[in-house]
Design a protein around this motif. Structure first.
Motif, PDB file in Angstrom:
ATOM      1  N   LYS A 144      34.165  -5.984  18.241  1.00 57.81           N
ATOM      2  CA  LYS A 144      34.507  -7.366  18.402  1.00 57.81           C
ATOM      3  C   LYS A 144      33.557  -8.502  18.069  1.00 57.81           C
ATOM      4  N   GLU A 145      33.234  -9.104  17.107  1.00 54.72           N
ATOM      5  CA  GLU A 145      32.093  -9.947  16.729  1.00 54.72           C
ATOM      6  C   GLU A 145      32.499 -11.271  17.691  1.00 54.72           C
ATOM      7  N   LEU A 146      31.076 -12.258  18.239  1.00 51.72           N
ATOM      8  CA  LEU A 146      30.933 -13.390  18.096  1.00 51.72           C
ATOM      9  C   LEU A 146      30.291 -14.502  17.288  1.00 51.72           C
ATOM     10  N   ARG A 147      30.633 -14.885  16.284  1.00 52.81           N
ATOM     11  CA  ARG A 147      29.381 -15.796  15.762  1.00 52.81           C
ATOM     12  C   ARG A 147      29.658 -16.898  16.174  1.00 52.81           C
ATOM     13  N   TYR A 196      36.034 -10.024  33.617  1.00 48.28           N
ATOM     14  CA  TYR A 196      36.601  -8.396  32.743  1.00 48.28           C
ATOM     15  C   TYR A 196      37.174  -8.477  31.447  1.00 48.28           C
ATOM     16  N   GLU A 197      36.665  -7.924  30.766  1.00 47.47           N
ATOM     17  CA  GLU A 197      36.866  -8.226  29.283  1.00 47.47           C
ATOM     18  C   GLU A 197      37.082  -6.962  28.251  1.00 47.47           C
ATOM     19  N   THR A 198      37.649  -6.418  28.178  1.00 44.64           N
ATOM     20  CA  THR A 198      37.779  -4.719  27.124  1.00 44.64           C
ATOM     21  C   THR A 198      38.519  -5.309  26.008  1.00 44.64           C
ATOM     22  N   THR A 199      37.804  -4.513  25.290  1.00 49.99           N
ATOM     23  CA  THR A 199      38.411  -3.946  23.440  1.00 49.99           C
ATOM     24  C   THR A 199      38.085  -2.933  23.303  1.00 49.99           C
TER      25      THR A 199
END
Length: 410
Positions: A90-93, A83-86
């Motif tokens: 959020k950016e994935l490059r 589980y991940e909460t932001t």
């Protein structure tokens, strides 16, 4: 020790370890606890950030920013759920490929999908069979279902014929029950889950490529094809008159571009559902919608048009057997030239028909009824004859004349 002082010795005091080591520095503190059941080591910074390692959990807290820099490869494996909460953006490059793979590894290491399809084939064939025992052919497998009834005697069609309910349809429930256990065993190997669910409370934007290609994907030739425009009658002979119409030639100018492609592949179903904002599909190239099943287009109004800037657009409709049109009020065709070409027969079924211009018939005109002429007939019969109720217009006698006279042609 006074007389009122007592020493209480509990059994737990002898089975519980108690130890605490603390190293305090100006840059932070390290705490090592050896208390039974509370063993931990904690490293804390002056701002409150810490790393806490216990027998149950490893935790890290960053009161401000957190950065991880890996010069080699990075691997992370979670045996349970992740589980991940932001709370912000959020950016994935990723400079190379970005892969998301879900589902049990059995899908990729064993042919369980093929096994399930093989086991389901008999059920699918039964469901695809005609509801009655008339002959048919499957649209993908080309399975031939034999004819077991009698077609309509007048037309040879299934409609109006005599057929019995299909045995295959009646056996579907029992067939599914017989196959259930075997198919369930294969489904168990597929594991639970394996889906990709994406939810956005607002909008979803997907873009492939940073530049749109707008090369010509084809050309329109305004005078590409020779077609029949109509007929001109000269000296009793109908001579065809031809004209030219446009044609489209497809060109592959974008297939080799190394970016900007997007591909969706669904093994079973692909569904798009939109609200009142509508659906819009626009392309500078060709758009193909092909199916081996039924293609349905419907709406409050359906508009199909073929056009371009040079006014050379065209529409082609082709059917193997029949082309059916029906309208509740009116069907209209409007063009400078209209050709109806029937190789065998052309039928007009209407209580009344009106031709607002001239009507030229190259052949026999047979009327089972009356002919009313409001005006001069202007009948000229250079090489033929007009026969009404068995009387020749070219060669007939007037009954009032003794011996009879013959009227010459006009």
């Amino acid at each position: 020790m006074s007389v009122n002082d007592k020493v209480v010795e509990a059994g737990g005091e002898f089975s519980t370890k108690k130890s605490l080591d603390v190293w305090n520095t100006a840059g932070g503190a390290i705490v090592s606890s050896g208390n039974t059941g509370e063993e931990k080591i904690q490293i804390s910074g002056p701002g409150g950030g810490n790393v806490n390692i216990t027998g149950k959990v490893n935790s890290a807290f960053a009161p401000n920013n957190n950065q991880l820099l890996v010069h080699g490869d990075n691997f992370s494996t979670t045996a349970g759920n992740n589980y991940e909460t932001t709370n912000g953006g959020k950016e994935l490059r990723v400079e190379e490929n970005f892969n998301i793979i879900t589902g049990s590894k059995n899908f990729f290491t064993s042919p369980i999908a093929d096994e399930w399809m093989d086991k389901y084939t008999e059920i699918a064939a039964a469901k695809a069979a005609p509801e009655y025992n008339y002959g048919a052919v499957g649209n993908n497998t080309e399975t031939e279902y034999p004819n077991g009834g009698t077609a309509d005697e007048a037309s040879g069609s299934v409609e109006g014929g005599n057929f019995q309910p299909s045995k295959a349809h009646e056996d579907i429930p029992s067939l599914m029950e017989d196959k259930a256990a075997d198919m369930a065993a294969t489904e168990a190997q597929m594991g639970t889950g394996g889906n990709v669910n994406v939810m956005s409370a607002k909008h979803v934007f997907i873009q492939a490529g940073t530049k749109t290609a707008a090369f010509d994907s084809g050309i329109m030739v305004p005078n590409a094809r020779n077609v029949l425009k109509g007929y001109e009658v000269t000296d009793g002979e109908a001579a065809p008159v031809y004209t030219s119409v446009s044609g489209y030639e497809s060109k592959d100018t974008s297939g080799a571009i190394p970016f900007g492609g997007m591909h969706f592949s669904a093994g079973t179903k692909l569904r798009f559902v939109a609200g009142s904002g509508g659906v819009s599909i626009k392309t500078a190239g060709e758009a193909n919608i092909n199916t081996t099943g039924r293609l349905m287009l419907g709406g409050a109004e359906v508009s199909i048009a073929g056009g371009n800037k040079s006014n050379s657009g065209r529409i082609t409709m082709v059917s193997d057997t029949d082309l059916y049109m029906e309208a509740g009020t009116i069907t209209a065709r409007n063009a400078p030239n209209i050709n109806d070409i029937a190789d065998n027969f052309h039928t007009f079924v209407t209580p009344q028909a009106i031709f607002t211009g001239n009507l030229h018939v190259m052949g026999d005109l047979v009327v089972d009824g009356n002919i009313t002429v409001k005006g001069s007939t202007g009948i000229t019969v250079p090489n033929g004859d007009v026969v009404a109720s068995g009387v020749s217009l070219v060669n007939h006698t007037h009954g009032g004349d003794s011996g009879g006279t013959t009227s010459p042609p006009n």
